[in-house]
Design a protein around this motif. Structure first.
Motif, PDB file in Angstrom:
ATOM      1  N   GLY A  35       0.816  -1.202   0.000  1.00  0.00           N
ATOM      2  CA  GLY A  35       0.000   0.000   0.000  1.00  0.00           C
ATOM      3  C   GLY A  35       0.847   1.247   0.000  1.00  0.00           C
ATOM      4  O   GLY A  35       2.059   1.201   0.151  1.00  0.00           O
ATOM      5  N   THR A  39      -2.588   5.669   1.879  1.00  0.00           N
ATOM      6  CA  THR A  39      -3.535   4.610   2.245  1.00  0.00           C
ATOM      7  C   THR A  39      -3.397   4.268   3.720  1.00  0.00           C
ATOM      8  O   THR A  39      -4.397   4.093   4.423  1.00  0.00           O
ATOM      9  CB  THR A  39      -3.299   3.349   1.391  1.00  0.00           C
ATOM     10  N   HIS A  40      -2.172   4.199   4.203  1.00  0.00           N
ATOM     11  CA  HIS A  40      -1.933   3.887   5.617  1.00  0.00           C
ATOM     12  C   HIS A  40      -2.511   4.995   6.513  1.00  0.00           C
ATOM     13  O   HIS A  40      -3.120   4.700   7.542  1.00  0.00           O
ATOM     14  CB  HIS A  40      -0.446   3.713   5.889  1.00  0.00           C
ATOM     15  N   PHE A  42      -4.995   7.019   5.741  1.00  0.00           N
ATOM     16  CA  PHE A  42      -6.451   6.912   5.625  1.00  0.00           C
ATOM     17  C   PHE A  42      -6.999   5.822   6.550  1.00  0.00           C
ATOM     18  O   PHE A  42      -7.937   6.050   7.314  1.00  0.00           O
ATOM     19  CB  PHE A  42      -6.820   6.626   4.160  1.00  0.00           C
ATOM     20  N   ILE A  43      -6.411   4.640   6.500  1.00  0.00           N
ATOM     21  CA  ILE A  43      -6.878   3.511   7.308  1.00  0.00           C
ATOM     22  C   ILE A  43      -6.703   3.792   8.802  1.00  0.00           C
ATOM     23  O   ILE A  43      -7.602   3.517   9.606  1.00  0.00           O
ATOM     24  CB  ILE A  43      -6.147   2.212   6.897  1.00  0.00           C
ATOM     25  N   ALA A  44      -5.564   4.357   9.177  1.00  0.00           N
ATOM     26  CA  ALA A  44      -5.301   4.634  10.598  1.00  0.00           C
ATOM     27  C   ALA A  44      -6.327   5.604  11.167  1.00  0.00           C
ATOM     28  O   ALA A  44      -6.865   5.383  12.265  1.00  0.00           O
ATOM     29  CB  ALA A  44      -3.886   5.189  10.767  1.00  0.00           C
ATOM     30  N   ALA A  46      -9.333   6.333   9.902  1.00  0.00           N
ATOM     31  CA  ALA A  46     -10.672   5.728   9.865  1.00  0.00           C
ATOM     32  C   ALA A  46     -10.850   4.828  11.090  1.00  0.00           C
ATOM     33  O   ALA A  46     -11.902   4.845  11.738  1.00  0.00           O
ATOM     34  CB  ALA A  46     -10.866   4.938   8.573  1.00  0.00           C
ATOM     35  N   ALA A  47      -9.810   4.069  11.427  1.00  0.00           N
ATOM     36  CA  ALA A  47      -9.860   3.215  12.619  1.00  0.00           C
ATOM     37  C   ALA A  47      -9.970   4.060  13.890  1.00  0.00           C
ATOM     38  O   ALA A  47     -10.637   3.663  14.849  1.00  0.00           O
ATOM     39  CB  ALA A  47      -8.616   2.331  12.682  1.00  0.00           C
ATOM     40  N   GLY A  96      -9.989   9.865   6.129  1.00  0.00           N
ATOM     41  CA  GLY A  96     -10.125   8.694   6.987  1.00  0.00           C
ATOM     42  C   GLY A  96     -11.074   8.951   8.143  1.00  0.00           C
ATOM     43  O   GLY A  96     -11.901   8.104   8.478  1.00  0.00           O
ATOM     44  N   GLY A 100     -14.408   6.860   8.484  1.00  0.00           N
ATOM     45  CA  GLY A 100     -14.523   6.110   9.737  1.00  0.00           C
ATOM     46  C   GLY A 100     -15.768   6.500  10.508  1.00  0.00           C
ATOM     47  O   GLY A 100     -16.434   5.652  11.114  1.00  0.00           O
TER      48      GLY A 100
END
Length: 113
Positions: A35, A39-40, A42-44, A46-47, A96, A100
């Motif tokens: 990735g 992307t990292h 965004f995911i972090a 969102a979490a 994110g 999220g």
């Protein structure tokens, strides 16, 4: 999901501490993981937003603004710890948080039915 409902703030604080530590830890190069950097981010984030949005406490908007503020502060501090602060990272973080939040609210409603 009772666990998430009861401990949403502890979970989000833990995630924020992980994000902060990983973002400010001095690194000569980024780790080789699948990735993109965005992307990292965004995911972090969102979490980070998901548990608060799932619980949706009265102060949820202020918590999201606090997370956004922390994101900006991390980006401003990074150049001082041998990292690169980028405004595109801030954009990925913001997106994110939005996604999220939407997923947390949607999941709560879906499970309530």
């Amino acid at each position: 999901m009772k666990l998430l409902d009861e401990h949403y703030l502890k979970i989000s604080i833990f995630i924020l501490l992980c994000i902060t530590t990983l973002s400010l830890y001095p690194a000569d190069k980024l780790p080789d993981v699948p990735g993109t950097d965005k992307t990292h981010h965004f995911i972090a984030y969102a979490a980070l937003a998901f548990p608060v949005a799932f619980r949706l406490p009265k102060n949820w908007i202020f918590l999201m603004l606090f997370f956004l503020f922390c994101s900006g502060m991390i980006e401003l501090i990074q150049p001082y710890v041998n990292r690169y602060g980028e405004w595109l990272d801030m954009l990925a973080n913001s997106l994110g948080l939005v996604i999220g939040t939407v997923l947390g609210i949607f999941t709560k409603k879906l499970l309530s039915n």
